[in-house]
Design a protein around this motif. Structure first.
Motif, PDB file in Angstrom:
ATOM      1  N   LYS A 161     -31.398 103.816 -37.402  1.00 48.99           N
ATOM      2  CA  LYS A 161     -32.165 103.081 -38.415  1.00 48.99           C
ATOM      3  C   LYS A 161     -33.115 102.056 -37.799  1.00 48.99           C
ATOM      4  N   ASP A 162     -32.978 101.789 -36.509  1.00 40.79           N
ATOM      5  CA  ASP A 162     -33.791 100.749 -35.866  1.00 40.79           C
ATOM      6  C   ASP A 162     -34.902 101.309 -34.985  1.00 40.79           C
ATOM      7  N   ILE A 163     -34.981 102.641 -34.876  1.00 39.92           N
ATOM      8  CA  ILE A 163     -35.967 103.278 -33.996  1.00 39.92           C
ATOM      9  C   ILE A 163     -36.960 104.072 -34.841  1.00 39.92           C
ATOM     10  N   ASP A 164     -38.259 103.864 -34.588  1.00 42.33           N
ATOM     11  CA  ASP A 164     -39.310 104.646 -35.238  1.00 42.33           C
ATOM     12  C   ASP A 164     -39.838 105.762 -34.350  1.00 42.33           C
ATOM     13  N   ALA A 165     -39.799 105.547 -33.032  1.00 39.38           N
ATOM     14  CA  ALA A 165     -40.455 106.480 -32.119  1.00 39.38           C
ATOM     15  C   ALA A 165     -39.733 106.488 -30.776  1.00 39.38           C
ATOM     16  N   VAL A 166     -39.834 107.622 -30.068  1.00 39.91           N
ATOM     17  CA  VAL A 166     -39.120 107.808 -28.806  1.00 39.91           C
ATOM     18  C   VAL A 166     -40.076 108.348 -27.742  1.00 39.91           C
ATOM     19  N   VAL A 167     -40.033 107.734 -26.554  1.00 45.40           N
ATOM     20  CA  VAL A 167     -40.754 108.233 -25.386  1.00 45.40           C
ATOM     21  C   VAL A 167     -39.767 108.991 -24.501  1.00 45.40           C
ATOM     22  N   VAL A 168     -40.107 110.221 -24.125  1.00 45.31           N
ATOM     23  CA  VAL A 168     -39.241 111.053 -23.283  1.00 45.31           C
ATOM     24  C   VAL A 168     -39.912 111.230 -21.924  1.00 45.31           C
ATOM     25  N   ALA A 169     -39.310 110.654 -20.885  1.00 44.40           N
ATOM     26  CA  ALA A 169     -39.892 110.714 -19.540  1.00 44.40           C
ATOM     27  C   ALA A 169     -38.810 110.984 -18.506  1.00 44.40           C
ATOM     28  N   THR A 170     -38.032 112.008 -18.765  1.00 47.12           N
ATOM     29  CA  THR A 170     -36.933 112.443 -17.896  1.00 47.12           C
ATOM     30  C   THR A 170     -37.392 113.633 -17.061  1.00 47.12           C
ATOM     31  N   PRO A 171     -36.547 114.142 -16.150  1.00 47.87           N
ATOM     32  CA  PRO A 171     -36.853 115.442 -15.545  1.00 47.87           C
ATOM     33  C   PRO A 171     -37.022 116.525 -16.616  1.00 47.87           C
ATOM     34  N   ASP A 172     -37.776 117.585 -16.278  1.00 45.54           N
ATOM     35  CA  ASP A 172     -38.207 118.592 -17.248  1.00 45.54           C
ATOM     36  C   ASP A 172     -37.066 119.202 -18.045  1.00 45.54           C
ATOM     37  N   HIS A 173     -35.921 119.427 -17.408  1.00 47.89           N
ATOM     38  CA  HIS A 173     -34.865 120.190 -18.073  1.00 47.89           C
ATOM     39  C   HIS A 173     -34.293 119.485 -19.293  1.00 47.89           C
ATOM     40  N   MET A 174     -34.546 118.170 -19.438  1.00 48.53           N
ATOM     41  CA  MET A 174     -34.017 117.423 -20.585  1.00 48.53           C
ATOM     42  C   MET A 174     -35.073 117.135 -21.652  1.00 48.53           C
ATOM     43  N   HIS A 175     -36.323 117.488 -21.419  1.00 54.36           N
ATOM     44  CA  HIS A 175     -37.371 117.185 -22.388  1.00 54.36           C
ATOM     45  C   HIS A 175     -37.070 117.761 -23.766  1.00 54.36           C
ATOM     46  N   GLY A 176     -36.771 119.062 -23.805  1.00 55.15           N
ATOM     47  CA  GLY A 176     -36.599 119.728 -25.081  1.00 55.15           C
ATOM     48  C   GLY A 176     -35.448 119.173 -25.892  1.00 55.15           C
TER      49      GLY A 176
END
Length: 421
Positions: free
Chosen positions: A83-98
């Motif tokens: 409830k406190d998050i509007d948006a997420v940045v994903v900047a991990t190694p490729d295998h975890m992006h999806g």
């Protein structure tokens, strides 16, 4: 252990106005540190959560964002702070992006995801579909897309400055290839600052080895990265796709060495065939080379004494050749002479701020998943073709099938138990 992408009813939030955007960043070391800093600089942006499997990265990031809660596991972060998050940045190694992006979008969160946006073709297609279904704002992390060099090149190419494009040559001199030896028959003690199980995530279990995977060598490994093509292809294909409206390829052939059992091969050489558009020949070929693979420099029609940059592309058109260096202004040639071309130089934008503004209801993103997924699809097709050198693989994008059952099997992965997407 909870599944990687919770089965929830999506809460579509679209682009309704948000006064202050609450952002969570997953992966805050390396490129993630740059994404965090740029995202935080956006208008009315508040960083509310930081997540990284490496406590050293997490601790460093937390010093600059004292009000943000910290997590090692993105699933616990989403559970605790939905409830406190509007948006997420994903900047991990490729295998975890999806898995991370799908979990976030499934909860109605806007997503900025580093390139390539997925590690395999099925994840890529699922991400595009879920983004469309939920209406969330998405952006692929190809920050050069918003740089003056690429913006100017795309605008110039759209004017038809070199006429209909007949072929494209794309390259980078770096190489994320490995060697036939594969992983060593050893294991090291996992350092206290790293949660190795969380780092592995969807990938099969394997021993930790110092310096072999984390923090910077994972791109070489089939289980974790996408090789040189995955690292740089989304950047260098980008202006050509953006300017010419290129879609899914009809076929791809690897003319380089075969990938090893667990690592990508160096010196990739891939030939793609794409259906033409109104700005190209009826069919257009892309040739991608990396590392020490030879570039067809003679087709660039360069004047004597001039050379191609270390990374970029050149496009052969009816009227001449356009060279698009990586991070530099375009150049134009014809029959060994410079072309006298007037082009409008467009200014740079901050790619992450473009996304945060759009999340708050101001403007639109330039690399949404509806654009990024077809581009990433082309890149990932090459990583599959590298397993079958010398074989022309025809691709049916609608059915998501090659004319080769073993190649089709590589369009998705087997997820570790407890991490199924």
């Amino acid at each position: 252990m909870a599944a990687a992408a919770p089965m929830v009813v999506p809460r579509a939030i679209g682009t309704s106005s948000i006064e202050t955007l609450n952002v969570a960043c997953v992966g805050v070391g390396g490129m993630g540190a740059g994404d965090l800093s740029a995202t935080a600089s956006g208008k009315n942006v508040r960083i509310v959560a930081l997540c990284d499997v490496d406590s050293n990265h997490l601790g460093s990031a937390a010093k600059d964002h004292a009000g943000a809660r910290t997590f090692r596991d993105y699933r616990r972060m989403l559970d605790a702070m939905d409830k406190d998050i509007d948006a997420v940045v994903v900047a991990t190694p490729d295998h975890m992006h999806g898995s991370i992006a799908l979990a976030a979008m499934g909860l109605g969160k806007h997503v900025y995801c580093q390139k390539p946006i997925a590690h395999n073709l099925h994840e890529c297609r699922e991400m595009a579909a879920l983004a469309a279904d939920t209406g969330v704002v998405t952006q692929m992390g190809t920050q050069i897309h918003s740089h003056t060099a690429y913006r100017t090149a795309v605008a110039a190419l759209r004017t038809g400055v070199i006429g209909k494009v007949q072929e494209a040559h794309l390259w980078v001199r770096k190489s994320w290839g490995g060697d036939v030896a594969g992983r060593p028959d050893k294991s090291d003690v996992v350092p206290d600052h790293l949660d190795w199980d969380l780092w592995l995530g969807v990938a099969k279990e394997r021993p930790y080895v110092d310096g072999l995977y984390h923090p910077s060598q994972w791109r070489r490994w089939l289980d974790f990265g996408s090789g040189t093509l995955g690292d740089m292809g989304c950047h260098i294909f980008d202006p050509v796709f953006a300017a010419l409206g290129i879609g899914a390829p009809k076929s791809v052939t690897s003319h380089g060495p075969a990938h090893f059992q667990e690592m990508f091969a160096p010196n990739g050489d891939f030939l793609y065939e794409f259906p033409g558009t109104d700005q190209t020949a009826e069919t257009i070929q892309f040739r991608w080379t990396d590392g020490d693979a030879e570039i067809a420099t003679e087709k660039a029609q360069l004047p004597e004494g001039e050379t191609l940059p270390g990374a970029g592309s050149f496009l052969v058109g009816e009227k001449g050749v356009m060279v698009i260096p990586h991070w530099a202004a375009p150049r134009f040639y014809s029959n060994g002479e410079k072309m006298d071309v007037e082009i409008e130089t467009l200014p740079s934008k901050e790619h992450r701020n473009e996304w945060t503004d759009a999340c708050r209801g101001e403007g639109e993103t330039s690399t949404p998943f509806s654009y990024a997924c077809p581009l990433t699809e082309a890149v990932l097709l090459g990583t599959v073709a590298g397993h079958f050198p010398g074989q022309k693989l025809s691709w049916n994008s609608e059915a998501m099938e090659f004319d080769h059952y073993l190649a089709t099997a590589l369009t998705q992965r087997i997820y570790r138990k407890g991490w199924q997407v």
